[in-house]
Each structure stands twice: as C-alpha cells, then as structure tokens.
Design a protein around this motif. Structure first.
Motif, mmCIF file in Angstrom:
data_model
loop_
_atom_site.group_PDB
_atom_site.id
_atom_site.type_symbol
_atom_site.label_atom_id
_atom_site.label_comp_id
_atom_site.label_asym_id
_atom_site.label_seq_id
_atom_site.Cartn_x
_atom_site.Cartn_y
_atom_site.Cartn_z
ATOM 1 N N LEU A 1 0.842 -1.187 0.000
ATOM 2 C CA LEU A 1 0.000 0.000 0.000
ATOM 3 C C LEU A 1 0.882 1.243 0.000
ATOM 4 C CD1 LEU A 1 -2.610 -1.042 2.717
ATOM 5 C CD2 LEU A 1 -2.996 -0.962 0.252
ATOM 6 N N GLU A 2 0.360 2.315 -0.562
ATOM 7 C CA GLU A 2 1.066 3.582 -0.565
ATOM 8 C C GLU A 2 0.474 4.476 0.524
ATOM 9 O OE1 GLU A 2 3.694 4.450 -2.602
ATOM 10 O OE2 GLU A 2 3.638 2.319 -3.142
ATOM 11 N N LEU A 3 1.332 4.960 1.428
ATOM 12 C CA LEU A 3 0.877 5.799 2.533
ATOM 13 C C LEU A 3 1.517 7.183 2.454
ATOM 14 C CD1 LEU A 3 0.849 3.500 5.680
ATOM 15 C CD2 LEU A 3 -1.023 4.126 4.173
ATOM 16 N N LEU A 4 0.725 8.177 2.788
ATOM 17 C CA LEU A 4 1.187 9.559 2.818
ATOM 18 C C LEU A 4 1.868 9.825 4.156
ATOM 19 C CD1 LEU A 4 1.026 12.287 1.225
ATOM 20 C CD2 LEU A 4 -1.048 12.761 2.533
ATOM 21 N N VAL A 5 3.075 10.404 4.123
ATOM 22 C CA VAL A 5 3.797 10.676 5.365
ATOM 23 C C VAL A 5 3.849 12.176 5.630
ATOM 24 C CG1 VAL A 5 5.205 8.594 5.206
ATOM 25 C CG2 VAL A 5 6.048 10.719 4.182
ATOM 26 N N SER A 6 3.994 12.499 6.918
ATOM 27 C CA SER A 6 4.180 13.872 7.413
ATOM 28 C C SER A 6 2.960 14.764 7.241
ATOM 29 C CB SER A 6 5.403 14.531 6.744
ATOM 30 O OG SER A 6 6.571 13.803 7.053
ATOM 31 N N GLU A 7 1.838 14.199 6.913
ATOM 32 C CA GLU A 7 0.601 14.962 6.819
ATOM 33 C C GLU A 7 -0.513 14.156 7.476
ATOM 34 O OE1 GLU A 7 -0.429 16.552 3.017
ATOM 35 O OE2 GLU A 7 1.673 16.772 2.407
ATOM 36 N N PRO A 8 -1.514 14.850 8.036
ATOM 37 C CA PRO A 8 -2.604 14.127 8.701
ATOM 38 C C PRO A 8 -3.367 13.239 7.715
ATOM 39 C CG PRO A 8 -2.619 16.442 9.292
ATOM 40 C CD PRO A 8 -1.661 16.300 8.161
ATOM 41 N N VAL A 9 -3.586 12.011 8.109
ATOM 42 C CA VAL A 9 -4.337 11.073 7.284
ATOM 43 C C VAL A 9 -5.321 10.317 8.170
ATOM 44 C CG1 VAL A 9 -2.594 10.759 5.492
ATOM 45 C CG2 VAL A 9 -2.477 9.382 7.564
ATOM 46 N N SER B 1 5.853 3.256 0.338
ATOM 47 C CA SER B 1 5.285 1.926 0.092
ATOM 48 C C SER B 1 5.466 1.071 1.344
ATOM 49 C CB SER B 1 5.965 1.269 -1.103
ATOM 50 O OG SER B 1 5.384 0.008 -1.361
ATOM 51 N N VAL B 2 4.353 0.524 1.852
ATOM 52 C CA VAL B 2 4.399 -0.236 3.110
ATOM 53 C C VAL B 2 3.585 -1.520 2.990
ATOM 54 C CG1 VAL B 2 4.650 1.845 4.513
ATOM 55 C CG2 VAL B 2 2.377 0.912 4.080
ATOM 56 N N LYS B 3 3.844 -2.400 3.941
ATOM 57 C CA LYS B 3 2.986 -3.562 4.156
ATOM 58 C C LYS B 3 2.360 -3.436 5.543
ATOM 59 C CE LYS B 3 4.885 -7.214 1.238
ATOM 60 N NZ LYS B 3 5.437 -8.605 1.221
ATOM 61 N N LEU B 4 1.151 -3.954 5.681
ATOM 62 C CA LEU B 4 0.444 -3.880 6.948
ATOM 63 C C LEU B 4 0.635 -5.156 7.750
ATOM 64 C CD1 LEU B 4 -2.972 -2.229 5.985
ATOM 65 C CD2 LEU B 4 -0.893 -1.142 6.835
ATOM 66 N N ALA C 1 4.808 -1.231 7.899
ATOM 67 C CA ALA C 1 6.245 -1.467 7.777
ATOM 68 C C ALA C 1 6.697 -1.107 6.370
ATOM 69 C CB ALA C 1 6.567 -2.927 8.080
ATOM 70 N N GLU C 2 7.721 -0.249 6.295
ATOM 71 C CA GLU C 2 8.235 0.190 5.007
ATOM 72 C C GLU C 2 8.798 -1.005 4.238
ATOM 73 O OE1 GLU C 2 10.958 3.926 3.412
ATOM 74 O OE2 GLU C 2 11.346 3.059 5.396
ATOM 75 N N GLN C 3 8.444 -1.092 2.944
ATOM 76 C CA GLN C 3 8.879 -2.239 2.154
ATOM 77 C C GLN C 3 10.360 -2.184 1.819
ATOM 78 O OE1 GLN C 3 5.755 -2.646 -1.120
ATOM 79 N NE2 GLN C 3 6.080 -4.728 -0.433
ATOM 80 N N ARG C 4 10.860 -1.003 1.533
ATOM 81 C CA ARG C 4 12.261 -0.862 1.118
ATOM 82 C C ARG C 4 13.051 -0.083 2.178
ATOM 83 N NH1 ARG C 4 8.985 0.306 -3.076
ATOM 84 N NH2 ARG C 4 8.907 -1.216 -4.773
ATOM 85 N N GLY C 5 12.828 -0.393 3.386
ATOM 86 C CA GLY C 5 13.521 0.293 4.465
ATOM 87 C C GLY C 5 13.202 -0.370 5.784
ATOM 88 N N GLU C 6 13.699 0.230 6.857
ATOM 89 C CA GLU C 6 13.525 -0.370 8.178
ATOM 90 C C GLU C 6 12.496 0.372 9.027
ATOM 91 O OE1 GLU C 6 17.345 -0.455 9.971
ATOM 92 O OE2 GLU C 6 18.148 -1.988 8.592
ATOM 93 N N ARG C 7 11.909 1.432 8.482
ATOM 94 C CA ARG C 7 10.975 2.218 9.268
ATOM 95 C C ARG C 7 9.631 1.514 9.383
ATOM 96 N NH1 ARG C 7 11.157 8.028 6.440
ATOM 97 N NH2 ARG C 7 10.764 6.677 4.637
ATOM 98 N N SER C 8 8.991 1.721 10.514
ATOM 99 C CA SER C 8 7.624 1.205 10.691
ATOM 100 C C SER C 8 6.860 2.158 11.592
ATOM 101 C CB SER C 8 7.625 -0.209 11.283
ATOM 102 O OG SER C 8 8.151 -0.198 12.598
#
Length: 941
Positions: free
Chosen positions: A514-522, A570-573, A588-595
């Motif tokens: 899934l594609e998630l918007l960061v740094s803005e209210p969602v 891009s993340v997975k739930l 969880a970020e698909q191409r990184g370690e952030r979650s």
C-alpha cells in the motif's frame, strides 16, 4: 483440551488466582488457592454495609453507589473496617436499598454507561438525574469503586497476599467494543489493580460449567455440536456460539466461533417495562414525579424477581407515597397479579417469533436512564437474527445430517441474572425448539445445567485463570469479528485485516503493498463485521454497510525523522489480535527499516473534545483539478504576494470558477479551500478588509468544525493561527473572528471553549449590570458584535453546566428589556441552544437540567411579540427525547403545545415537542445558525 500456558506469562505465579465478575447489578469475586492440591473455587464473602453501622458479609456486592444527604447517616455510620476516614458514600446492599428510597443520589448500571457512545464516558455524569449536592462520578470511576471495595475486602482478609499481587481475571460482555474494554481496564487500574486479564462473560460461564462437571464433561457433549451460550444479565444481552471439535489425542476441544452484537438489553429493561406498565395504571396514562418513579422502579425490580420465581404468589399489592399531586389520582395502591407481570415480561421480552423475524429498527421506548437501549425489547427476535446471521459459521469440519438447518444449536447454556427464572429459561427453550422441530422430526436442544448463575461468571473467570497456568480445559477463542481497513477507491473499498477465526496473539501480514502519505494528517477508515467471518486477510471488498460496521477511524500523521520529507511511502500492513481482543496495526516500510504503529482512535468515544467521524460528506465527490486550479488562482489574486484583486470580489470569483452556488460546494472542496487559505494566511495582513474576508471564508470552509477526516487537526491549526493573533484592530476583524469560532465550535475541546467563553461572559455580565441598573448600554461592542457574542456563547455546548446556568439566567433577565430589542433574536437563539434537550454535537451529559429549561421556557412564553426565532427556541427547550430526566414535565409540555398552536407552528414543529423526532434540513440549519455543508448532519439532529 488445550493445556498450553498463555504466552504472556513471564513472572513468577501468585499464590491465588482470582476471578472477578464486574456486573451491571451484582459483582462477585471467586478464587483458587494454588497451594492446595486440586484446590476448589471459593467465593469471597464480601463485608459491606446493609444499614448504617451494620456490616454483613455477602457472596455478591450489589453494583450500586449511594451518597446520602448531609445529616442522614450518623457519624461513623458509613465506615468500613478498612477505612481510615469517614467516607461520604457507600456501595453494595445499603447503596441499593437505601438509595432506592432517595431520588437522585444512587448510581446504578455503571457498566451499561461504559459502552454508551452518546456521552463522554470519562466525564462525571452519574447519577444521570443527580441531586444538586451530589458528587457526580464517571462510569469509569463508579466501576472502579466497586472494584476498590472488592480489593479492600480481599486485602483485609488476606493481609500478606494483596489482591494487586495476584493473578486477576476480570470479566466483561463478549460484545463490548474496544473502547469499553479499554475503559474497563482503566477502572481496574484506578481501583489499584494495574494488571488484569480480561475474559468474556459467556466464555466464563461455560468455564464454570466445565468446572462443575469436571469428572464427566466429555460425556455430556459430542464433537460437531454447536453450543449456544445465552447470557442475559442486568444490563446486556450476549449471544456466543461455541463449536465442539475433536482435537489431538481424540480429546474434545471447544472453539468460540461467533459473538453477537452489543445489546444494552437486560434486567434493567425488565424493571423499566414493568414500572412503565404500573405507572400507566397509577396515573391513567400520565407520568409520575421523579421521586415516585424511582420508588416504583425499585418496587418493580422486587416484583419481577418474586413473580418470575417458582413458586410465585398469585398477586401482590404495590403502594406509592402520595405527594399532594393529582398525578396518582385517588389511589396510591394497586393490586398486581402474577399473570399480569408475566404477560409484561415473558411475552414482552421472550415472545414466540419465527426464525426469520428481524429486530425492529424503531427507537426503543426505554430511555428512562438516558441509556441507548436496544431498539427492540424482544430478546428472542435478536436471538433469531444471531442464529441466522451465523448459520454457516465454522462448518468446515462438521457433517450435518441431510435437511438439518445449520443455524440450529444443539446445546443451550443459560447465564445471567434474568435466567435465574426457570420460566424464562423454558420460554427460550420452547422458542428455539419451535424453530427447528417439526411433527415429523421432533427435536429440542439439550440444556446444560449451570447452578448459582449469580456466581457462575466469577467462578468461570477463576477457572480460566488456572487454565492460563496449564490446568484445565481451554476454549479456543477466535476473534469472531472480521476487521477491515478502508482505502481510497470508487466505490469505497476495504482490505480484510484480521479474519473472524483469528486467535489472541495471532499476527497477520498482508502481502498487498500500500502507498501511505507521510508527514501529513491522514485517516484510516476501519470496519468490523460479525457476520462475514470467512473473509481472508488481504482480500479486497466493496464496503457493505449492511454487514460492515464503521468504527472510530485511525487518525494520525506518520512522522519521519526528516521533517521536510513529504510524499508516499510503500508499506505492508501487519495486524495482531491482542490477548484482550483489541487490534494493533503496524505499517512497515517495504524498502527500508521504518515502521509506524497505528492506534485505534478511541479518543472520539472517550472524550467530549473529539467527535467520531461519521458523515456522508465524502460521498459528495471532489471537484476536478482544473476547476480547483481556477479556485486556487482566485484565492491567489486576493491574498497572494503582489495580488491586486479586491477582497469584495472573492466570493463572486469562486462562484464563477466553480459554476455552482456556494451552498452546493462539497465538503471536500471546502476543506481544500481552508488548506489554501491557511497557506495564504499572510495575505490577511494587507488590510482590515482582507482579514475580515479571510476569516469569513476560513470559518465557512471549516464549518461545523468536524465531520470530515482529520477535522480535529484542522481546527487545532486554525486555533493556533488565529486565537489572539488578529492582524487588525478593526471592528470587522473582531466580528468575523467571533463568527469563525461559532462556525467551528463543535471541533473545539472543552478547555478551548471555556477559554473563548470567559472574556465574553464578562461582557454579558457587564451588559446585564448596566441594563438592569438603568444605566446606559456599554459601547464596547456594537449591536452586531453583541449578536455574534451571544450566538458564539450559545454554540459552546461543552461549557460546564454552571456557566450555562449563569448565562441563561442573565439572558432571561435581559429578554424583556425594550432597549435590547435589537439583540433579542440572538438572545432567544442562544437560550434555545443552551437549554436544548438534544445537543447538536455535545454529549448528553452537557444538557442542562429539565427544571432549568422549564424556567427559561416560561420566560420565552411571556414575550409579547413572539417571532419565528421565539418559536424555534421554545422547540429546542421543549423537544421530547423520551428520557424522563431530560424532558420537561408533561403539564408544561401541554402548555407549550397550546402556545405553539396559537403561533400557527408547522406540524413538524408540533410533532418534535409532542413526540420527538429528527430535525429536518431547514431546522438543522436554524439550530446551527446557518446552512451546513452538503452531506453533513449534526449528531443530535
């Protein structure tokens, strides 16, 4: 049998395992001493007051809280052995019995209030119809006092093994939502029990049955059977299905496969129904005074228990104290027969219905406590709907005989105080039998015997505590609800997060990126279904509102270390069901370690300062980008750097760009206008005219301050930008700021509303002082400003009752003043909002007392030249709700109806006062103060 210990146990086990039933009507504590070999489950005898200075141990603690009036109880009369100071209140037997004789001083049914979404459940609202000198408590605080009493009683007996250091299992209804579960845990923590494990009451009842028949329970059930646990307690009705399966080693296993929807329907409703029946006989169709009603309700509870027992007397006399009123005519005593009581209760709550019957959707007549009782009183109708909805659940390993309806339960287990009556048990058996039995193939369910129903849940909870230690038979409890998360699509769609067969501790990873918007209210819309139990994680479905119920959404901003980072990630739930049955969600970020861990946004259902997002506003659609670009340009031309257009051209320019009247602008467009205006905030400093136009459009775009995703964040940003920061001292800026706050008042917290109100109240007090003393009117505010000050104050529904009372009293004094005729419509409008029987957005605990509303009504009816605003203010104050303690007295209602007929009021206006109902679109706009955005409907309308 599952003997695997729960995975959460890491500390050394305590000596005692304790089960607590926090009941609507009675609470109980049972325990096991693990130092005894095969130790039995014992009941704690709970010392409690049964009368002043009279303490007796009882097996249950009635869930009642009573605060006596000053001087009623002699000094020391409320003190318990463990008290170091004289308490001001009591719980238990004395609270139940003494409290029933004194109106407005007793808290009951706190457990039902814990799941009331129409109030702030952490606010001090109980007793719902409290006397003026009573200290009110929140449902959480009241529940904690019952638990605190049990803790103190335990610690007094087991001085070296305090309860807070034992394994404590606490019960709750299976149908409690996540918020009510969380609040139950909070109540335990406030009572000094920081660590508790939760178990659903129907499961606990079944564990009690297993414990009772430990020697031969496997002989009493057969793999493939479906067990229906029918639990009707003091405040709730719960249905649970348990499938009997054959597990490893050919041992029998139990698997909880379905849970019914939450129903506030139980013994309280029985009492209400019988009391209303008797009230109609006493008054010949009228209403008793509150004190008489409270006494009658207590008598109805006693009458119910007596007449549903076996044997039962043929008749009883019921007497009420006279009050000098004609409400009860010439008689204060009635003879009530056994058949009459059983007709009201058995036929009213357990009627013979067909399996295809559905519960009525019409509003329940039981609103006496202000609680949202189930629409239909027929428990058997809800049972039919539950069995048919789960007809095909968990049939994967079951071979049914040809022609057998899979909805049929094989076994019944009754639980809850209502089923202390064998008469009600038999009626349910008869109804269920009628659904699945024919003359050709007679059948009836097996009924499991479970004695001492008032203690079964606490016993079962203690047994479950031992199961968690690997001793006993475990029920494999699946989620029995499927959870979904919505995403942007047309039509609205959702992804299955957790399936109905998920079990505590189970984690699900969705492969779909899934594609998630960061740094803005969602906002992440959430849905739950108790019927779509076969949906699989990761599957996408169109949102079916018939089967998928929206939950308070997750609202958040996914923060990153780099503040400037914007865009999509891009993340997975990852979803997991916790041990207490709540959902945790990670991105969880698909191409990184952030979650990012997401939390259910339960704030909107536990606090008054945040309102749950429920509207059809998104369904209006969105304007195309080309049209939006034209709107953006209009705003830039007025407020942008180097702009030359005059502010007066703004609305005309926007209307032309959109080619639609502003009343038709969709909410999504309005919020986008708000965003653009905030970005162009510097443009308001160009002139006072610029600022006035900017403030006006900002409020118009954000009204009513809630209803769309992340409106609470938008309101907070507006507050930070505008409050105390007007760029110009012009009257126009001041007036428009007042209008702005009124328009978005519903999005403010209680604290913000009070901050707005305090300086304005000082002006009203000054106006009152000068007007009533004969001096000249203060010139600090113009007539227009005075109007907006009053309308703003009336919009602040979260103000404390003391402030509302003071403001309303001042306005009543000012209404007849000739020199204030210019602001009289605003005064009337404000009185209508302050005293409305049904708030527009605030919780029900914000409503002023009915006697206050009656006083204000009297003042409005005295106005010599009433107008349309007078009429509507009267309607707001007199509108019928069905809640005895919110509604004005019937005699006053009759007077209001006669007055409205003299004013030639519309039929719908008369209906709102006579019988209640919903405001139409025009009435909503009048109550709000102007039209609302398309698709939005105010909660109290």
């Amino acid at each position: 049998m599952d003997a695997t210990p729960a995975p959460f146990e890491t500390e050394l086990p305590s000596r005692y395992v304790v089960g607590i039933d926090l009941g609507t009507t009675n609470s109980a504590l049972c325990y096991v001493d693990t130092q005894e070999k095969n130790g039995p489950i014992r009941v704690l005898q709970v010392p409690q007051l049964v009368a002043p200075s009279q303490i007796e141990p009882r097996e249950t603690l009635p869930s009642f809280h009573y605060q006596p009036p000053a001087g009623e109880i002699p000094a020391g009369g409320l003190k318990l052995p463990w008290d170091t100071a004289e308490p001001a209140s009591c719980v238990g037997v004395m609270a139940r019995d003494w409290g029933a004789q004194v109106s407005g001083r007793t808290i009951s049914s706190a457990k039902s209030w814990l799941c009331h979404t129409g109030i702030d459940r952490t606010a001090d609202v109980l007793p719902w119809h409290a006397a003026e000198d009573v200290e009110k408590l929140s449902p959480v605080a009241a529940s904690s006092r019952y638990l605190a009493h049990l803790r103190a009683a335990w610690n007094a007996r087991f001085k070296t093994e305090p309860l807070e250091q034992q394994d404590v299992v606490l019960t709750l209804p299976a149908s409690f939502d996540e918020v009510a579960r969380e609040l139950t845990v909070q109540a335990a923590a406030r009572a000094g029990l920081p660590r508790v494990v939760l178990i659903e009451e129907p499961q606990a009842a079944f564990y009690a049955w297993i414990n009772k028949h430990a020697a031969n329970w496997e002989e009493r059930v057969t793999p493939g059977q479906k067990i229906l646990v029918c639990d009707v307690g003091g405040g709730t009705t719960d249905f649970t299905l348990i499938r009997v399966r054959r597990g490893e080693g050919d041992r029998v296993q139990f698997h909880r496969v379905a849970v019914g929807d939450h129903l506030i329907l139980g013994g309280d409703n029985f009492d209400l129904a019988l009391a209303q029946h008797l009230e109609a006989r006493f008054t010949k169709g009228g209403k008793l005074q509150p004190r008489q009603w409270d006494i009658l309700l207590r008598l109805a509870r006693q009458l119910k228990e007596e007449m549903l027992a076996d044997p039962a007397p043929e008749q009883r006399s019921v007497s009420l104290p006279t009050t000098g009123s004609k409400l009860i005519g010439s008689s204060s005593s009635l003879t009530v027969t056994r058949d009459e009581v059983r007709q009201v209760l058995v036929e009213g709550f357990c009627p013979h219905v067909s399996l295809n019957d559905k519960p009525s959707a019409r509003r329940s007549g039981f609103q006496e406590f202000g609680l949202p009782y189930a629409n239909d009183a027929a428990i058997t109708r809800y049972l039919a709907a539950f069995l048919t909805a789960h007809r095909n659940v968990a049939l994967d390993d079951v071979n049914l005989p040809a022609g057998q309806d899979p909805a049929r339960p094989d076994v019944l287990l009754f639980n809850g105080g209502a089923f202390l009556s064998k008469l009600l048990q038999q009626r349910v058996v008869d109804v269920v039998t009628s659904w699945f039995s024919t003359p050709e193939k007679p059948w009836q369910p097996t009924v499991l015997e479970n004695d001492r129903l008032e203690l079964a849940v606490a016993r079962g909870a203690a047994y479950y505590g031992m199961v968690r230690r690997g001793q006993g038979v475990r029920i494999a409890a699946s989620l029995a609800r499927t959870y979904y998360i919505g995403f942007e699509s047309e039509p609205p769609s959702a992804i299955c997060l957790l399936p109905g067969n998920a079990e505590p501790g189970q984690e699900v990873v969705l492969d779909r990126p899934l594609e998630l918007l960061v740094s803005e209210p969602v906002e992440f819309p959430l849905y739950v279904s108790s019927t779509r139990l076969a949906d699989r994680p990761g599957e996408v479905f169109s949102v079916d509102r018939e089967q998928m119920t929206p939950l308070p959404p997750i609202r958040t901003a996914l923060k990153t270390r780099r503040r400037s980072e914007r865009g999509m990630v891009s993340v997975k739930l990852h979803a997991m069901l916790t041990e207490i049955g709540t959902l945790e969600l990670w991105c969880a970020e698909q191409r990184g370690e952030r979650s990012w861990k997401l939390q259910f946004d339960v704030r909107s259902t536990t606090q008054t300062d945040l309102t749950a997002h429920q509207s059809a506003a998104e369904e209006e659609g969105f304007v195309d980008e080309q049209t939006w670009a034209a709107c953006q340009q209009v705003l830039e031309n007025v407020f942008g750097p180097g702009s030359t257009e005059k502010p007066d051209s703004l609305m005309k320019g926007l209307t032309t760009a959109l080619e639609m009247d502003r009343a038709d602008w969709p909410t999504s467009l309005l919020r986008r206008l708000w965003e653009a205006l905030l970005a162009l905030e510097a443009g308001r400093k160009k002139s006072a005219v610029h600022e006035a136009r900017w403030l006006n459009l900002l409020g118009y775009a954000l009204r009513p301050g809630y209803g769309l995703a992340v409106d609470d964040w938008r309101v907070a940003e507006t507050w930070k930008t505008v409050q105390g920061k007007l760029a110009h001292a012009a009257a126009s800026s001041r007036t428009e700021s007042l209008i702005l706050w009124r328009r978005i008042a519903g999005g403010f917290s209680a604290g913000q509303q009070r901050a707005i109100a305090e300086p304005l109240l000082a002006l009203v007090r000054q106006l009152h002082k000068q007007s009533t003393a004969g001096g000249k009117q203060a010139a600090a505010f113009s007539v227009q400003d005075s109007i907006e000050v009053l309308r703003l104050l009336g919009s602040l529904e979260l103000l404390p009752g003391t402030i509302k009372l003071e403001l309303g009293t001042l306005l009543v004094d000012l209404l007849p003043k000739k020199k204030l005729e210019g602001i009289r419509p605003a005064m009337q409008w404000t009185l209508g909002r302050l005293g409305a029987r049904q708030p527009m957005y605030g919780p029900l605990n914000t409503v002023v007392a009915a006697d206050v509303a009656a006083t204000w009504l009297h003042a409005l009816l005295q106005i010599e030249t009433p107008d349309a605003q007078t009429v509507f203010a009267v309607v707001q104050l007199a509108r019928k709700t069905g809640d005895r303690y919110r509604d004005i007295p019937e005699l006053i209602r009759d007077r209001v109806l006669a007055w409205l007929e003299q004013q030639n009021a519309a039929a719908h206006i008369l209906e709102l006062v006579r019988a209640g109902g919903q405001l139409d679109v025009e009435e909503q706009s009048r109550a709000f103060g102007e039209s609302l955005p398309k698709g939005l409907r105010l909660g109290g309308a």
